[in-house]
Scaffold this motif. Structure first.
Motif, PDB file in Angstrom:
ATOM      1  N   ILE A 168     -39.820  18.827  13.889  1.00 12.70           N
ATOM      2  CA  ILE A 168     -41.184  18.297  13.948  1.00 12.70           C
ATOM      3  C   ILE A 168     -42.145  19.469  14.130  1.00 12.70           C
ATOM      4  O   ILE A 168     -41.923  20.311  15.007  1.00 12.70           O
ATOM      5  N   LYS A 169     -43.185  19.485  13.301  1.00 10.29           N
ATOM      6  CA  LYS A 169     -44.220  20.505  13.502  1.00 10.29           C
ATOM      7  C   LYS A 169     -45.259  19.937  14.466  1.00 10.29           C
ATOM      8  O   LYS A 169     -45.861  18.888  14.210  1.00 10.29           O
ATOM      9  N   ILE A 170     -45.422  20.618  15.592  1.00 14.54           N
ATOM     10  CA  ILE A 170     -46.300  20.111  16.645  1.00 14.54           C
ATOM     11  C   ILE A 170     -47.762  20.383  16.284  1.00 14.54           C
ATOM     12  O   ILE A 170     -48.145  21.509  15.979  1.00 14.54           O
ATOM     13  N   GLU A 171     -48.559  19.305  16.295  1.00 17.47           N
ATOM     14  CA  GLU A 171     -49.983  19.467  15.953  1.00 17.47           C
ATOM     15  C   GLU A 171     -50.896  19.335  17.159  1.00 17.47           C
ATOM     16  O   GLU A 171     -51.982  19.903  17.188  1.00 17.47           O
ATOM     17  N   ASN A 172     -50.490  18.519  18.129  1.00 15.39           N
ATOM     18  CA  ASN A 172     -51.361  18.304  19.291  1.00 15.39           C
ATOM     19  C   ASN A 172     -50.578  18.307  20.591  1.00 15.39           C
ATOM     20  O   ASN A 172     -49.456  17.784  20.645  1.00 15.39           O
ATOM     21  N   ALA A 173     -51.217  18.851  21.637  1.00 21.08           N
ATOM     22  CA  ALA A 173     -50.573  18.879  22.952  1.00 21.08           C
ATOM     23  C   ALA A 173     -51.395  18.048  23.931  1.00 21.08           C
ATOM     24  O   ALA A 173     -52.633  18.107  23.925  1.00 21.08           O
ATOM     25  N   TYR A 174     -50.712  17.261  24.729  1.00 15.45           N
ATOM     26  CA  TYR A 174     -51.354  16.451  25.771  1.00 15.45           C
ATOM     27  C   TYR A 174     -50.686  16.816  27.092  1.00 15.45           C
ATOM     28  O   TYR A 174     -49.654  17.483  27.111  1.00 15.45           O
ATOM     29  N   GLY A 194     -39.108  11.079  20.729  1.00 17.71           N
ATOM     30  CA  GLY A 194     -37.868  11.794  21.038  1.00 17.71           C
ATOM     31  C   GLY A 194     -38.167  12.927  21.990  1.00 17.71           C
ATOM     32  O   GLY A 194     -39.276  13.009  22.519  1.00 17.71           O
ATOM     33  N   ARG A 195     -37.174  13.781  22.203  1.00 11.23           N
ATOM     34  CA  ARG A 195     -37.378  14.902  23.134  1.00 11.23           C
ATOM     35  C   ARG A 195     -36.990  16.230  22.507  1.00 11.23           C
ATOM     36  O   ARG A 195     -36.074  16.309  21.698  1.00 11.23           O
ATOM     37  N   SER A 196     -37.681  17.258  22.957  1.00 11.14           N
ATOM     38  CA  SER A 196     -37.371  18.623  22.517  1.00 11.14           C
ATOM     39  C   SER A 196     -36.211  19.135  23.380  1.00 11.14           C
ATOM     40  O   SER A 196     -35.902  18.541  24.421  1.00 11.14           O
ATOM     41  N   PRO A 197     -35.590  20.269  22.998  1.00  9.75           N
ATOM     42  CA  PRO A 197     -34.535  20.815  23.860  1.00  9.75           C
ATOM     43  C   PRO A 197     -35.052  21.073  25.281  1.00  9.75           C
ATOM     44  O   PRO A 197     -34.336  20.912  26.256  1.00  9.75           O
ATOM     45  N   GLY A 198     -36.321  21.440  25.395  1.00  9.00           N
ATOM     46  CA  GLY A 198     -36.923  21.689  26.708  1.00  9.00           C
ATOM     47  C   GLY A 198     -37.311  20.416  27.447  1.00  9.00           C
ATOM     48  O   GLY A 198     -37.982  20.481  28.467  1.00  9.00           O
ATOM     49  N   ASN A 199     -36.919  19.256  26.902  1.00 13.94           N
ATOM     50  CA  ASN A 199     -37.129  17.945  27.526  1.00 13.94           C
ATOM     51  C   ASN A 199     -38.565  17.442  27.438  1.00 13.94           C
ATOM     52  O   ASN A 199     -38.978  16.606  28.244  1.00 13.94           O
ATOM     53  N   LYS A 200     -39.336  17.935  26.492  1.00 15.49           N
ATOM     54  CA  LYS A 200     -40.707  17.436  26.328  1.00 15.49           C
ATOM     55  C   LYS A 200     -40.687  16.226  25.401  1.00 15.49           C
ATOM     56  O   LYS A 200     -39.964  16.208  24.395  1.00 15.49           O
ATOM     57  N   ILE A 201     -41.520  15.251  25.745  1.00 15.10           N
ATOM     58  CA  ILE A 201     -41.596  14.035  24.931  1.00 15.10           C
ATOM     59  C   ILE A 201     -42.468  14.316  23.715  1.00 15.10           C
ATOM     60  O   ILE A 201     -43.569  14.848  23.851  1.00 15.10           O
ATOM     61  N   VAL A 202     -41.940  13.968  22.541  1.00 12.91           N
ATOM     62  CA  VAL A 202     -42.671  14.225  21.299  1.00 12.91           C
ATOM     63  C   VAL A 202     -42.797  12.925  20.509  1.00 12.91           C
ATOM     64  O   VAL A 202     -41.802  12.227  20.288  1.00 12.91           O
ATOM     65  N   HIS A 203     -44.023  12.588  20.117  1.00 11.99           N
ATOM     66  CA  HIS A 203     -44.261  11.408  19.272  1.00 11.99           C
ATOM     67  C   HIS A 203     -44.554  11.873  17.853  1.00 11.99           C
ATOM     68  O   HIS A 203     -45.190  12.909  17.652  1.00 11.99           O
ATOM     69  N   PHE A 204     -44.114  11.069  16.873  1.00 10.88           N
ATOM     70  CA  PHE A 204     -44.393  11.426  15.477  1.00 10.88           C
ATOM     71  C   PHE A 204     -44.279  10.173  14.602  1.00 10.88           C
ATOM     72  O   PHE A 204     -43.572   9.231  14.956  1.00 10.88           O
ATOM     73  N   PRO A 205     -44.980  10.171  13.459  1.00 12.20           N
ATOM     74  CA  PRO A 205     -44.914   9.001  12.583  1.00 12.20           C
ATOM     75  C   PRO A 205     -43.739   9.117  11.603  1.00 12.20           C
ATOM     76  O   PRO A 205     -43.497  10.203  11.077  1.00 12.20           O
ATOM     77  N   SER A 206     -43.035   8.017  11.380  1.00 12.40           N
ATOM     78  CA  SER A 206     -41.999   7.991  10.345  1.00 12.40           C
ATOM     79  C   SER A 206     -41.464   6.578  10.151  1.00 12.40           C
ATOM     80  O   SER A 206     -41.280   5.840  11.113  1.00 12.40           O
ATOM     81  N   ASP A 207     -41.195   6.228   8.903  1.00 10.98           N
ATOM     82  CA  ASP A 207     -40.576   4.933   8.627  1.00 10.98           C
ATOM     83  C   ASP A 207     -39.089   5.040   8.369  1.00 10.98           C
ATOM     84  O   ASP A 207     -38.387   4.043   8.309  1.00 10.98           O
ATOM     85  N   THR A 208     -38.610   6.282   8.191  1.00 11.47           N
ATOM     86  CA  THR A 208     -37.210   6.433   7.785  1.00 11.47           C
ATOM     87  C   THR A 208     -36.330   7.029   8.879  1.00 11.47           C
ATOM     88  O   THR A 208     -35.126   6.827   8.884  1.00 11.47           O
ATOM     89  N   ILE A 209     -36.945   7.762   9.775  1.00 11.75           N
ATOM     90  CA  ILE A 209     -36.152   8.438  10.800  1.00 11.75           C
ATOM     91  C   ILE A 209     -35.717   7.432  11.865  1.00 11.75           C
ATOM     92  O   ILE A 209     -36.498   6.571  12.275  1.00 11.75           O
ATOM     93  N   ALA A 210     -34.453   7.547  12.282  1.00 12.69           N
ATOM     94  CA  ALA A 210     -33.906   6.550  13.212  1.00 12.69           C
ATOM     95  C   ALA A 210     -33.451   7.188  14.521  1.00 12.69           C
ATOM     96  O   ALA A 210     -33.258   8.407  14.596  1.00 12.69           O
ATOM     97  N   ALA A 211     -33.249   6.342  15.529  1.00 12.89           N
ATOM     98  CA  ALA A 211     -32.732   6.798  16.826  1.00 12.89           C
ATOM     99  C   ALA A 211     -31.410   7.525  16.604  1.00 12.89           C
ATOM    100  O   ALA A 211     -30.577   7.075  15.809  1.00 12.89           O
TER     101      ALA A 211
END
Ligand code: 5AD
Ligand code: SF4
Length: 457
Positions: A435-441, A412-429
């Protein structure tokens, strides 16, 4: 629904072209054409073209060129050049593409339906680059929701009156015209009813929305759009720095649904070049607008467009651009090597910059921005960011694969338009999640959800 005939649309260029292609698809659909995923299955092939740089124009000619041979095998196949290159070239397009059946300029989109009828009844070699009083509008239908079910672009104005000296837009898209607030709001309501949660309002210079027509201001339009139920996020592009009003900055600061992201093309940091570009501001006035935005919205994400190698640009001019980039601290930039466009005035300017030198400057700028972007992304590590979920991630993340192999990876995207990946089986489009950010690329962030999605609450 089963169709007898199918259409394939290939889109080159900006977000406006993406919207135009959707609307051309709607027109084709109303004329009985289904959507083909492959040109081989299509009875009509449309290329919606872009003329902003030479490379984009070449892409259009080479895409359409492929079908010369196919037409010998399938004489009934119809090929269409639509959009900016079509408007620019008119009947000259036949010189390089003699097999073309319709040249449909940007101003002729509202007559597309009539031309489809002419083509299906056997007419060929139609050229329409005539003017139009009306804005091409087609309300979204089912075909419009095929690709993205969360976020959509909505064009609120067409054309441009600014005449920057490097730019073809005023010539290929015509003078600036704004759509009525009613039709914009109706379209967005329809999108919201069909599940869309984020919209991006598009115009070459959204700050002058409605001024010519004497309607409401852009800030007032934002307020109206923010009142539409089920729209959770609003973005917009593009703002011209010379017209960025305090009213708009205030509206952004006050309206919760409006994302804290501003795309503010600067083009150059050199006053001499800005003047030659006819941009209507200096480096200092640009920087002071940026300060005003940062004061009103401290967590604003900023992005910009930059051209390097504009005619007569010297190294000191280029260094002014580098200095501006360092001082603003953009979250991202779109940088381009200047490309001569014969209909734009700069094509006649003296002092062309050598192509190799242009590429050197471009690479230097992009490498510098990469370090800034990474630093900005790293600053977000440890923070909680609200994400609008777009769907299942297509790219599997190394770290993620190692640690949580059996869970889906979402994006998904943050308000600032950054792409964020995260694991989840329940969250939908369409969900909004923290999301608590753990790593930056360099081009994305990775984190974990704090809670259940808002639709489950
Ligand atoms: N050459 C290179 N870049 C261009 N742009 C517009 N015209 C040209 C040109 N002739 C860039 C500007 C604009 C973006 C959409 O494309 O930076 O903001
Ligand atoms: Fe082109 Fe300038 Fe208009 Fe943007 S504002 S579309 S760069 S003429």
């Amino acid at each position: 629904m089963h169709y007898k005939r199918y259409a394939y649309i290939h889109t080159i260029g900006c977000q406006m072209n993406v919207v135009d292609s959707e609307k051309l698809t709607t027109v084709l659909n109303a004329r009985g054409f289904g959507y083909a995923r492959d040109p081989d299955q299509a009875d009509i092939i449309v290329c919606n073209t872009c003329a902003i740089r030479h490379k984009a124009e070449e892409k259009a000619f080479s895409f359409l060129g492929q079908f010369a041979r196919e037409k010998l095998k399938r004489p009934g196949l119809i090929t269409v050049m639509a959009g900016c290159v079509a408007q620019q070239e008119g009947k000259k397009a036949f010189k390089r593409l003699p097999h073309l059946d319709l040249v449909l300029g940007t101003q002729a989109f509202s007559r597309f339906s009539r031309h489809i009828d002419a083509l299906t009844s056997g007419q060929r070699k139609i050229v329409d680059i005539g003017p139009s009083d009306v804005i091409f509008e087609a309300m979204p239908d089912d075909t419009g929701f095929a690709e993205n079910k969360v976020s959509k672009f909505v064009t609120i104005m067409q054309g441009c009156d600014n005449f920057c000296t490097y730019c073809v837009v005023p010539y290929v898209r015509g003078r600036e015209k704004s759509r009525s607030q009613e039709s914009i709001v109706n379209e967005i309501r329809l999108l919201a009813d069909n599940g869309i949660r984020e919209i991006t309002l598009l115009g070459q210079n959204v700050n002058s929305y409605g001024i010519k027509e004497g309607g409401i201001s852009f800030a007032e339009l934002l307020e109206k759009v923010a009142q539409i139920d089920n729209i959770r996020r609003i973005r917009f592009a593009t703002s011209h720095p010379k017209d960025l009003s305090d009213e708009l900055i205030q509206a952004m600061a006050c309206l919760e649904k409006v994302c804290n992201h501003l795309h503010l093309p600067v083009q150059s940091g050199s006053d001499r070049i800005l003047k030659k570009m006819n941009r209507g501001y200096t480096k200092d006035t640009y920087l002071s607008r940026v300060d005003a935005v940062k004061t009103a919205i401290p967590d604003i994400a900023l992005s910009t467009d930059i051209i390097v190698g504009f005619p007569s640009e010297t190294l000191p001019d280029f260094n002014e651009t580098m200095d501006l980039v360092a001082r603003v601290g953009f979250d991202s930039i779109f940088a381009f090597a200047y490309s001569d466009r014969s209909s734009a005035p700069a094509a006649k300017f003296s002092g062309p910059v050598d192509e190799r030198e242009k590429m050197d400057r471009l690479n230097q700028l992009l490498a510098f921005q990469d370090t800034i972007t990474l630093k900005k992304n790293q600053q977000i590590t440890g923070q909680v960011v609200e994400i609008l979920v777009e769907g299942i991630s297509t790219r599997q993340h190394d770290k993620f694969v190692k640690t949580t192999r059996h869970t889906r990876q979402m994006t998904g995207r943050s308000p600032g338009n950054k792409i964020v990946h995260f694991p989840s089986d329940t969250i939908a489009a369409g969900d909004l999640v923290n999301i608590k950010i753990e790593n930056a690329y360099p081009h994305s962030l990775w984190g974990r959800p704090l809670e259940q999605p808002s639709h489950e609450k």
